[in-house]
Motif scaffolding. Structure first.
Motif, PDB file in Angstrom:
ATOM      1  N   TYR A  31       4.409  -4.110  11.276  1.00  0.00           N
ATOM      2  CA  TYR A  31       3.059  -4.462  10.841  1.00  0.00           C
ATOM      3  C   TYR A  31       2.604  -3.391   9.870  1.00  0.00           C
ATOM      4  O   TYR A  31       2.513  -2.216  10.236  1.00  0.00           O
ATOM      5  N   GLY A  32       2.375  -3.794   8.633  1.00  0.00           N
ATOM      6  CA  GLY A  32       2.003  -2.815   7.625  1.00  0.00           C
ATOM      7  C   GLY A  32       0.971  -3.336   6.657  1.00  0.00           C
ATOM      8  O   GLY A  32       0.577  -4.505   6.688  1.00  0.00           O
ATOM      9  N   SER A  33       0.528  -2.455   5.795  1.00  0.00           N
ATOM     10  CA  SER A  33      -0.451  -2.778   4.764  1.00  0.00           C
ATOM     11  C   SER A  33      -0.078  -1.970   3.535  1.00  0.00           C
ATOM     12  O   SER A  33       0.042  -0.746   3.616  1.00  0.00           O
ATOM     13  N   ALA A  34       0.119  -2.658   2.421  1.00  0.00           N
ATOM     14  CA  ALA A  34       0.584  -1.984   1.200  1.00  0.00           C
ATOM     15  C   ALA A  34      -0.316  -0.816   0.817  1.00  0.00           C
ATOM     16  O   ALA A  34       0.161   0.238   0.383  1.00  0.00           O
ATOM     17  N   GLU A  35      -1.617  -0.998   0.994  1.00  0.00           N
ATOM     18  CA  GLU A  35      -2.555   0.037   0.564  1.00  0.00           C
ATOM     19  C   GLU A  35      -2.619   1.218   1.530  1.00  0.00           C
ATOM     20  O   GLU A  35      -3.255   2.229   1.230  1.00  0.00           O
ATOM     21  N   LEU A  36      -1.954   1.091   2.684  1.00  0.00           N
ATOM     22  CA  LEU A  36      -1.976   2.158   3.674  1.00  0.00           C
ATOM     23  C   LEU A  36      -0.579   2.709   3.939  1.00  0.00           C
ATOM     24  O   LEU A  36      -0.198   3.744   3.418  1.00  0.00           O
TER      25      LEU A  36
ATOM     26  N   THR B 247      -7.911   4.420   9.019  1.00  0.00           N
ATOM     27  CA  THR B 247      -8.206   5.546   8.128  1.00  0.00           C
ATOM     28  C   THR B 247      -6.907   6.200   7.702  1.00  0.00           C
ATOM     29  O   THR B 247      -6.069   6.529   8.543  1.00  0.00           O
ATOM     30  N   SER B 248      -6.742   6.398   6.396  1.00  0.00           N
ATOM     31  CA  SER B 248      -5.606   7.156   5.882  1.00  0.00           C
ATOM     32  C   SER B 248      -5.987   8.631   5.906  1.00  0.00           C
ATOM     33  O   SER B 248      -6.918   9.050   5.216  1.00  0.00           O
ATOM     34  N   LEU B 249      -5.292   9.410   6.706  1.00  0.00           N
ATOM     35  CA  LEU B 249      -5.654  10.808   6.921  1.00  0.00           C
ATOM     36  C   LEU B 249      -5.276  11.720   5.761  1.00  0.00           C
ATOM     37  O   LEU B 249      -5.739  12.866   5.695  1.00  0.00           O
ATOM     38  N   TYR B 250      -4.436  11.218   4.842  1.00  0.00           N
ATOM     39  CA  TYR B 250      -3.912  12.097   3.785  1.00  0.00           C
ATOM     40  C   TYR B 250      -4.226  11.651   2.361  1.00  0.00           C
ATOM     41  O   TYR B 250      -3.965  12.393   1.429  1.00  0.00           O
TER      42      TYR B 250
ATOM     43  N   ILE C  81     -11.152   5.115   4.299  1.00  0.00           N
ATOM     44  CA  ILE C  81     -11.775   5.676   5.487  1.00  0.00           C
ATOM     45  C   ILE C  81     -12.476   4.563   6.257  1.00  0.00           C
ATOM     46  O   ILE C  81     -13.370   3.905   5.728  1.00  0.00           O
ATOM     47  N   ARG C  82     -12.022   4.345   7.491  1.00  0.00           N
ATOM     48  CA  ARG C  82     -12.527   3.231   8.309  1.00  0.00           C
ATOM     49  C   ARG C  82     -12.454   1.935   7.505  1.00  0.00           C
ATOM     50  O   ARG C  82     -13.430   1.198   7.373  1.00  0.00           O
ATOM     51  N   TYR C  83     -11.269   1.649   7.032  1.00  0.00           N
ATOM     52  CA  TYR C  83     -11.009   0.494   6.172  1.00  0.00           C
ATOM     53  C   TYR C  83     -10.602  -0.709   7.016  1.00  0.00           C
ATOM     54  O   TYR C  83      -9.641  -0.650   7.781  1.00  0.00           O
TER      55      TYR C  83
END
Length: 445
Positions: free
Chosen positions: A258-263, A305-308, A315-317
Motif C-alpha cells: 500500500y503506497g502513495s506516489a507523493e509519499l 505526515t512525511s517526516l523528512y 503534513i497531516r495529508y
C-alpha cells in the motif's frame, strides 16, 4: 571484476548520478532502525515538531494554510487535502528549494485529483533506501533482481523509449497493461518463458487478468518462469478471491503493498503476513469525519505526515483512503489491519443510506466470479437509485444471472434499485493504466 560490481549496483549508481545521497540516507535509516521503543517515541515527537516548524518558517504557502491558528497540540494542525495542491508547484516549494534542485513527479489522477509534487533529494533517497530494505524481506535486490513490471507507460514514442531505458537501468521489464487481448496475453506468457524474472510488481487488476488467462489455458506461472520468487501487488484493492486465484496460478507468495506516489510505501506485508506501516519515514493517523484522531481498531480516514520532506509540505495529508490500524499497534510498529476503500467512493442510496463503494464492488465481484466468465467490470452510480455496470466477458450474462445479481444486491443494499448491465469489448482505463473500479456521480454531503 570492477566492471561486474558496477553492473550489479547499477540501480544505486543511477540514483547517485542523479544527485540522490544514498549513502547518507542509509546511515539515517540505520539510526532509526536501531532505536528502542522509548527512543523511537522521542525521535518521532522530535521529527514531527521539526518538520512542522520548518514548513511554518520556510514555506509561505504552508504558513498560509495554517494561518493564525494556534498550534498547541499536533491535533490542532489543519489536515491537508488534495485540493490544497491544485496550484503551480513553484508556489508550493519551500524557500530553499527550486524546480531545479528537487525530485518532481506527479500522481496518476486515478482518484480524480491528479497533482504534481516534489521531494528534496535526501527525502527521495531515504524513500528508496527504505523500499529496498523492505523488499529484501523477500530476498529481492534492486541492483540484481529482475522485475516484471505491470504499471502504466506513456504511448508517446520518445517518452516511451526514455522510460524503457530507465526500466532497463533499474532491472525492470514493463508490460503493456493497455492490451489484454488473448494475443497480447500469449506474448506476455512468452516473455515470462524467455526471461529469468525474480518478481512481479504492479497494479492488482492487471496482474489478476494475467492469472485469469493462465486459468483459462490451465497454465502455472512458476512452471513457465521457475526463477520467480514473489508477486507484490499495489494500487488497487486485492480481494481474497483474487489473492486465492493468484496463489493458485502463480504458485509463489502474493504480497500486499500500500503506497502513495507523493509519499512512500505506506505499508508492506511482511513474510509473516502482517501489513507493517512505514514508521521510519512516515507518521500515519486514522481520523474520523471531524478530523479527530481515532484509537487503534477503529475505521477512519488515513492521514499521513512525511517526516523528512522539506521541499514540499506533506503534513497531516489526507491520502483519500479509509482504513484501520490494528489494536496491537505501537508507535514504532504500527500495523495496517485493513484497507477498506477510498473516501470519495461512497454510494448514496435513495433511503439516505451511505454504502462504501468498495463494499458494493466486492459483493458484485464475488457474484461474477462464481462462474469465472466475467473478466473485468466497473460500476458507476449515475443516480441515487441507478447503477451502470460495464463488463467484459467470454459470453454475455444471461437473464437468470442478472436476476440473481440484482436479488443479492437488493439484500445487501436496499430494494428497488436499478442496474443497467452493458457488455463491452474493452474497458477504458485511466492514462496511468489504473482501473477505477467504482465511482459515483451522486454528491454525498
Amino acid at each position: 571484476m570492477k566492471n561486474k560490481i558496477v553492473v550489479l549496483n547499477l540501480f544505486n549508481l543511477t540514483l547517485r548520478l542523479n544527485g540522490f545521497p544514498i549513502g547518507k540516507a542509509k546511515i539515517e535509516l540505520d539510526k532509526i532502525l536501531s532505536l528502542s521503543e522509548s527512543e523511537y517515541a522521542a525521535f518521532l515527537a522530535s521529527k514531527k515538531q521539526e518538520i512542522l516548524a520548518y514548513h511554518l518558517r520556510y514555506n509561505p504557502y504552508y504558513s498560509s494554510i495554517v494561518g493564525s491558528k494556534s498550534i498547541e497540540n499536533w491535533e490542532d494542525i489543519p489536515v491537508m487535502k488534495k485540493f490544497h495542491f491544485q496550484r503551480p508547484l513553484s508556489e508550493r516549494l519551500s524557500n530553499e528549494y527550486t524546480l531545479k534542485n528537487v525530485y518532481i513527479n506527479k500522481t496518476s489522477g486515478s482518484s480524480g485529483d491528479p497533482m504534481v509534487f516534489a521531494k528534496d533529494k535526501f527525502c527521495h533517497a531515504l524513500t528508496w533506501v527504505n523500499i529496498m530494505r523492505r523488499f529484501q524481506w523477500y530476498h529481492l535486490d534492486f541492483n540484481r533482481s529482475w522485475q516484471a513490471r505491470f504499471y502504466g507507460m506513456p504511448l508517446d514514442f520518445v517518452a516511451n523509449k526514455k522510460l524503457r531505458l530507465k526500466d532497463f537501468l533499474s532491472h525492470r521489464f514493463r508490460f503493456n497493461i493497455f492490451d489484454f487481448s488473448d494475443t497480447a496475453m500469449q506474448k506476455m506468457v512468452g516473455k515470462f518463458q524467455r526471461t529469468r524474472f525474480d518478481y512481479i510488481n504492479g497494479y492488482t487488476n492487471s496482474i489478476v487478468l494475467l492469472a485469469k488467462y493462465l486459468q483459462k489455458k490451465d497454465l502455472y506461472l512458476n512452471a513457465i518462469c521457475p526463477s520467480l520468487k514473489v508477486c507484490i501487488v499495489t494500487s488497487e484493492m486485492l480481494f481474497d478471491v483474487d489473492k486465492k486465484l493468484l496463489e493458485e496460478r502463480f504458485r509463489i507468495p502474493i504480497i500486499n503493498e500500500y503506497g502513495s506516489a507523493e509519499l512512500d510505501i505506506i505499508a508492506l506485508e511482511n513474510p509473516e503476513g502482517v501489513w507493517m506501516i512505514n514508521s521510519e519515514t512516515l507518521f500515519v493517523e486514522i481520523l474520523d469525519e471531524n478530523d479527530q484522531v481515532l484509537p487503534y481498531g477503529q475505521e477512519g480516514k488515513i492521514v499521513v505526515t512525511s517526516l523528512y520532506n522539506k521541499a514540499h509540505p506533506m503534513i497531516r495529508y489526507e491520502v483519500g483512503d479509509i482504513g484501520i490500524l490494528d489494536e496491537i499497534s505501537t508507535l514504532q510498529r504500527p500495523i495496517l489491519k485493513k484497507l477498506t476503500g477510498r473516501t470519495n467512493d461512497i454510494a448514496l442510496l435513495p433511503s439516505g443510506k451511505k454504502s462504501p463503494g468498495m463494499t458494493f464492488y466486492s459483493i458484485t465481484k464475488r457474484l461474477f466470479d462464481d462462474e469465472g466468465n466475467v473478466k473485468e467490470f466497473v460500476i458507476t452510480q449515475t443516480k441515487p437509485d441507478t447503477f451502470e455496470i460495464e463488463y467484459t466477458s467470454e459470453r454475455a450474462l444471461s437473464t437468470k444471472e442478472i436476476d440473481e445479481i440484482e436479488r443479492v444486491l437488493g439484500q445487501f443494499l436496499e430494494p428497488n434499485l436499478k442496474y443497467l448491465f452493458t457488455r463491452k469489448d474493452k474497458i477504458e482505463r485511466s492514462k496511468s493504466g489504473k482501473l477505477k473500479q467504482f465511482k459515483s456521480m451522486v454528491s454525498v454531503s
